[in-house]
Design an enzyme around this catalytic site. Structure first.
Site, short mmCIF file in Angstrom:
data_model
loop_
_atom_site.label_atom_id
_atom_site.label_comp_id
_atom_site.label_asym_id
_atom_site.label_seq_id
_atom_site.Cartn_x
_atom_site.Cartn_y
_atom_site.Cartn_z
N LYS A 1 0.81 -1.18 -0.11
CA LYS A 1 0.02 -0.08 -0.11
C LYS A 1 0.88 1.20 -0.02
CE LYS A 1 -4.05 1.57 2.63
NZ LYS A 1 -4.82 1.23 3.74
C1 E4P Z 1 -7.97 2.53 4.11
O1 E4P Z 1 -7.34 1.79 3.53
C2 E4P Z 1 -7.88 3.15 5.17
O2 E4P Z 1 -7.07 2.46 6.36
C3 E4P Z 1 -9.06 3.71 6.08
O3 E4P Z 1 -10.26 3.06 5.41
C4 E4P Z 1 -9.31 5.02 6.63
O4 E4P Z 1 -10.32 5.20 7.38
P1 E4P Z 1 -10.56 6.47 8.39
O5 E4P Z 1 -11.05 7.60 7.49
O6 E4P Z 1 -11.85 5.92 9.16
O7 E4P Z 1 -9.54 6.68 9.27
#
Ligand code: E4P
Length: 219
Positions: free
Chosen positions: A87
């Protein structure tokens, strides 16, 4: 639509896996920190533990921000398990890194995506997944779901194989709307997945079935 769980918590991952509806896991540095996972060896071990539980795609995010460092860190992460998806946060260096990884057969998830232009670049570079953040756009009074729809349409127009992974999903309506639009994947905490189970008419209906059954059983 694939369901990924957005957490680094092993108990939640196990519970979702046991429900039988889990298709993968997404993590990020904040989620790892929340579980108190620190130090490179512990981080690598934790990703391996997650991979052993789910045996499906696990997004592991790089901390590096420069091209050379991202390549080194991403290759190390990809070595952990065949299901690791590297990622990378959206940036110019990340687009170059996604292209490099894609040519090497290392799968990627381009994260922190907040515009259709960013999603288009990620697809052109060969990202496996693109992660637009629905909830964080909603938080600043911008329609996060409209971005999911825009990206799905653009990818459909040109046949991009990059999968639209709706991230920052905060409640059941986000999940339903993602499914209506045709997002390939949504990632959410276990609590959101469990909210999909509940309906007051299901609860009252079951209570009635059981009480009617008990009445005739007594006769
Ligand atoms: C995406 O992969 C992120 O880990 C995540 O969905 C972020 O979510 P949040 O905005 O609730 O922190």
């Amino acid at each position: 639509m694939k369901f990924f769980i957005d957490t680094a918590n092993l108990a939640d991952i196990r519970e979702a896996q046991e429900m039988g509806i889990l298709d993968g896991v997404t993590t990020n540095p904040s989620l790892m920190a929340k579980e108190g996972i620190t130090g490179k060896d512990n981080v690598m071990r934790h990703y391996k533990e997650i991979c052993d539980i789910v045996q499906s795609d696990v997004s592991a995010e790089v901390i590096s921000v420069t091209y050379d460092e991202m390549i080194k860190e991403g290759e190390e992460l990809a070595e952990i398990d065949e299901n690791i998806v590297v990622k990378v946060p959206m940036s110019g260096d990340s687009i170059k890194a996604i292209k490099y990884f894609s040519e090497k057969g290392i799968r990627t998830n381009c994260t922190l995506v907040f515009s259709a232009g960013q999603a288009l670049l990620a697809a052109k570079a060969g990202a496996t997944y693109v992660s637009p953040f629905v909830g964080r756009l909603d938080d600043i009074s911008t329609d996060g779901m409209a971005l999911i729809e825009q990206i799905v349409n653009i990818y459909t127009n040109y046949g991009y194989t990059t999968e639209v992974l709706a991230a920052s999903v905060r409640h059941p309506m986000h999940v339903i709307q993602c499914a209506e639009i045709g997002a390939d994947v949504m990632t959410a905490p276990l609590s959101v997945m469990k909210m999909l189970i509940n309906h007051p008419l299901t609860d009252s209906g079951l209570a009635k079935f059981l009480s009617d059954h008990a009445k005739v059983e007594k006769k």
